[in-house]
Write an enzyme that holds these catalytic residues in place. Structure first.
Site, PDB file in Angstrom:
ATOM      1  CG  HIS A 189      12.742  -4.831  30.228  1.00  0.00           C
ATOM      2  ND1 HIS A 189      11.806  -3.965  29.731  1.00  0.00           N
ATOM      3  CD2 HIS A 189      12.455  -4.979  31.537  1.00  0.00           C
ATOM      4  CE1 HIS A 189      10.979  -3.605  30.692  1.00  0.00           C
ATOM      5  NE2 HIS A 189      11.349  -4.209  31.801  1.00  0.00           N
ATOM      6  CB  SER A 223       3.173  -0.842   3.247  1.00  0.00           C
ATOM      7  OG  SER A 223       1.842  -1.259   3.043  1.00  0.00           O
ATOM      8  NE  ARG A 228       5.216   6.723  -4.774  1.00  0.00           N
ATOM      9  CZ  ARG A 228       5.835   7.821  -4.331  1.00  0.00           C
ATOM     10  NH1 ARG A 228       5.710   8.194  -3.070  1.00  0.00           N
ATOM     11  NH2 ARG A 228       6.576   8.536  -5.154  1.00  0.00           N
ATOM     12  NE  ARG A 229       6.989   2.242   4.043  1.00  0.00           N
ATOM     13  CZ  ARG A 229       5.823   2.285   4.647  1.00  0.00           C
ATOM     14  NH1 ARG A 229       5.041   3.309   4.469  1.00  0.00           N
ATOM     15  NH2 ARG A 229       5.444   1.294   5.434  1.00  0.00           N
ATOM     16  N   GLY A 244      -1.299  -3.966   4.421  1.00  0.00           N
ATOM     17  CA  GLY A 244      -2.411  -4.070   5.351  1.00  0.00           C
ATOM     18  C   GLY A 244      -3.636  -3.342   4.812  1.00  0.00           C
ATOM     19  CG  ASP A 245      -4.061   0.420   4.905  1.00  0.00           C
ATOM     20  OD1 ASP A 245      -2.969   0.499   4.305  1.00  0.00           O
ATOM     21  OD2 ASP A 245      -4.350   1.159   5.856  1.00  0.00           O
ATOM     22  CG  ASP A 254      -2.412   4.369   2.876  1.00  0.00           C
ATOM     23  OD1 ASP A 254      -3.512   4.343   3.460  1.00  0.00           O
ATOM     24  OD2 ASP A 254      -1.364   3.956   3.394  1.00  0.00           O
ATOM     25  CG  ASP A 295      -7.260   5.194   4.205  1.00  0.00           C
ATOM     26  OD1 ASP A 295      -8.338   4.650   4.501  1.00  0.00           O
ATOM     27  OD2 ASP A 295      -6.290   5.237   4.970  1.00  0.00           O
ATOM     28  CG  ASN A 348       5.470  10.729   7.038  1.00  0.00           C
ATOM     29  OD1 ASN A 348       6.089  10.939   6.002  1.00  0.00           O
ATOM     30  ND2 ASN A 348       4.328  10.073   7.072  1.00  0.00           N
TER      31      ASN A 348
END
Length: 556
Positions: free
Chosen positions: A264, A394, A396-397, A403-404, A406, A471, A494
DNA sequence: GTACCGGTGCG
DNA sequence: CGCACC
DNA sequence: GTAC
């Protein structure tokens, strides 16, 4: 009962490898005779590392487990990996060679030590005269693998949305521990230095990773998770390369890149596109002879249905077979679950990303709301006890958009978290912040399970109607660090932590670190084994022997 | 040839 | 149970 | 699709 006290993990890296010197067909000879290597294991697959060690030893090199003065050659996957293992200070006086593993691979391939020039990671004497061409190019890589969203290919409906605003330098670092009223960190306290490094995602080879990204989606839509996952794994490997791929030879020995992917890549670098993908995108039928019958399908539709929260590949296919062809069709479908309905209704909203600034505002709102539901210990006592609400993921990162959200919650006193979530959710609904429910589960009350309460739903930014995914997770204080790590991610980190834990005889998840009880211990009901008690993220990293990463450094 | 990342809620 | 999600 |  108290499981055997865990002995601290040994610092040693894998020891000298089984010297079962393999036959080795031709007299490998002393290619590396007299050289002493220190291998940086960060970002290297253990298996790969093992092979390399073996080769080096076979060819009369020496491999040190510790970095010392004796070392003549340091090998690392990247400069970032290098610095995680060897501090700059000790590197400066180092007179030997600092090379990319590719040097080793090339040398092994050609059977002779190739020039170190192209593979040097050495930043010259520091200060003024920067390294020649050596490598600034390597400096920033692996940093911004813009696996923008968060996690695995499985989850997060693979929205390949642009978050390419790179990484915001202003990383709100919050605290890793429990925030107390007076702002002191009553736990996570780790190095607070906020190094806002100059990020500059390399991203040569975007031409390839972009196409692979599409294949991930396509194969998943076809239910070929395994294959999809292969591409998923290959992307970060390619992203980390410090150079632009111009020939297949440059990726021949990379892990996760096998025959097919080489083909590829070859096609992409020579023709600029991948015919296989073209087929997928245009024809829509044909390929998959064996699936053809089942899927006389347009991949697009299935893909689309699968983007609805709560609808996965299987359900998407079912719906397609029922004759549905548009999202609008789905609205009349009786079989949808509550969650799916919500996901469908707010389909467009949920896809929208949230600016960092707004997430930050909402984090504050959530913290305040938490304190309203559960007023902290007032008084002058320095050790104020206050519920802690942190936005992980994301955000906290340090990502520029999310996107949402947590949200990870705990309470320093170790008990007040019980029953908190229900009241909290109600309060947030009263505030008109939480708008629709997806999932709500509580364990803290019964004390069963690990006692984590969870809520998934939709929320809105004050004054607006756009729905965002949110969440909420409430952790007992004693396992909070594990929850925080897991929900900060990213998923690559993780998984790496989990694997390390396993290698040391433990099992790691978002609810703790356990002695790997073999087989027996079912986990239902009250857990027989309690998690090792580690109070901060830092303690967990240390225990596992993993170099500490600030949240914004966890975009692996 | 076969395993691949794991755990949990929902219906 | 299988499906979906994190 | 890759690695064991």
């Amino acid at each position: 009962m108290a499981p055997k006290r865990a002995t601290t993990p040994k610092k040693r890296l894998t020891s000298a490898v089984d010297q079962e010197s393999v036959g080795d067909g031709g007299g490998g000879g002393g290619l590396f005779h007299g050289l002493i290597f220190f291998l940086v294991d960060i970002g290297v697959q253990p298996r790969r590392l093992q092979i390399w060690k073996q080769k080096l030893v076979q060819m009369e090199g020496t491999v040190e487990d510790q970095f010392s003065k004796r070392v003549t050659h340091i090998l690392a996957m990247s400069s970032k990996a290098l610095l995680e293992k060897v501090c700059k200070e000790s590197l400066m006086p180092f007179k030997g060679s600092v090379l990319l593993y590719q040097w080793l691979e090339e040398s092994l391939k050609l059977g002779e030590k190739v020039s170190e020039e192209l593979y040097s990671l050495k930043t010259e004497a520091e200060g003024d005269n920067e390294s020649p061409k050596s490598i600034d190019r390597v400096r920033n890589k692996s940093e911004g693998s813009q696996s923008d969203d968060n996690e695995s290919p499985r989850d997060k409906k693979a929205r390949h949305s642009p978050e390419h605003a790179s990484v915001s330098p202003a990383v709100s670092n919050e605290s890793h521990g429990v925030k107390t009223r007076d702002g002191t960190n009553n736990s996570g306290g780790d190095s607070n230095k906020d190094v806002s490094l100059p990020y500059a995602p390399p991203d040569l080879n975007r031409n390839i990773t972009e196409i692979f990204g599409k294949l991930i989606n396509i194969y998943r839509a076809l239910g070929e998770d395994r294959r999809s996952f292969s591409y998923y794994k290959a992307i970060p490997v390619i992203e980390k390369l410090p150079f632009k791929i111009e020939s297949v030879d440059q990726v021949k020995h990379l892990p996760t890149i096998g025959k097919s992917m080489q083909d590829h890549i070859h096609e992409i670098v020579t023709t600029g596109k991948l015919s296989k993908l073209e087929h997928f995108e245009t024809d829509e039928k044909v390929f998959y002879r064996f699936l053809e019958e089942l899927f006389t399908v347009t991949v697009r539709t299935i893909n689309l249905f699968g983007e609805v929260w709560g609808i996965g590949p299987a359900t998407a296919l079912k719906l397609y077979e029922k004759g549905h062809r548009t999202l609008n069709d789905l609205k009349n479908e009786d079989s949808l679950t509550h969650s799916q309905r919500v996901g469908l209704e707010y389909f467009e909203d949920i896809k929208k990303r949230i600016p960092r600034k707004e997430v930050q505002d909402m984090e504050h709102l959530l913290q305040k709301a938490g304190e309203e539901v559960l007023p902290g210990v007032r008084d002058n006592c320095s050790d104020a006890s206050q519920v802690s609400v942190v936005c992980g993921g994301s955000f906290r990162r340090g990502k520029a958009t999310c996107g949402d959200m947590d949200i990870v919650i705990t309470h320093p006193d170790g008990t007040s978290h019980k029953g908190f979530l229900a009241k909290y959710v109600k309060h947030l609904k009263d505030l008109n912040f939480l708008r629709e429910d997806l999932i709500f589960s509580t364990h803290s009350l019964e004390g069963t399970d690990s006692g984590v309460d969870t809520y998934f739903g939709l929320c809105t930014y004050p004054g607006r109607e756009t729905r965002h995914r949110i969440d909420l997770k409430v952790y007992p204080r004693d396992i909070y660090a594990f929850g925080l790590i897991a929900w900060t991610g990213n998923d690559v980190l993780n998984r790496r932590l989990r694997i390390i834990a396993e290698s040391k005889g433990y099992r790691l998840d978002d609810t703790g670190l356990f002695l790997a009880t073999h087989g027996s211990d079912g986990k239902k009901g009250a857990r027989a084994t309690k998690s090792l008690s580690l109070n901060t993220e830092k303690e967990v990293f240390d225990f596992l022997g993993f170099p500490w990463l600030e949240p914004h450094e966890r975009n692996l």
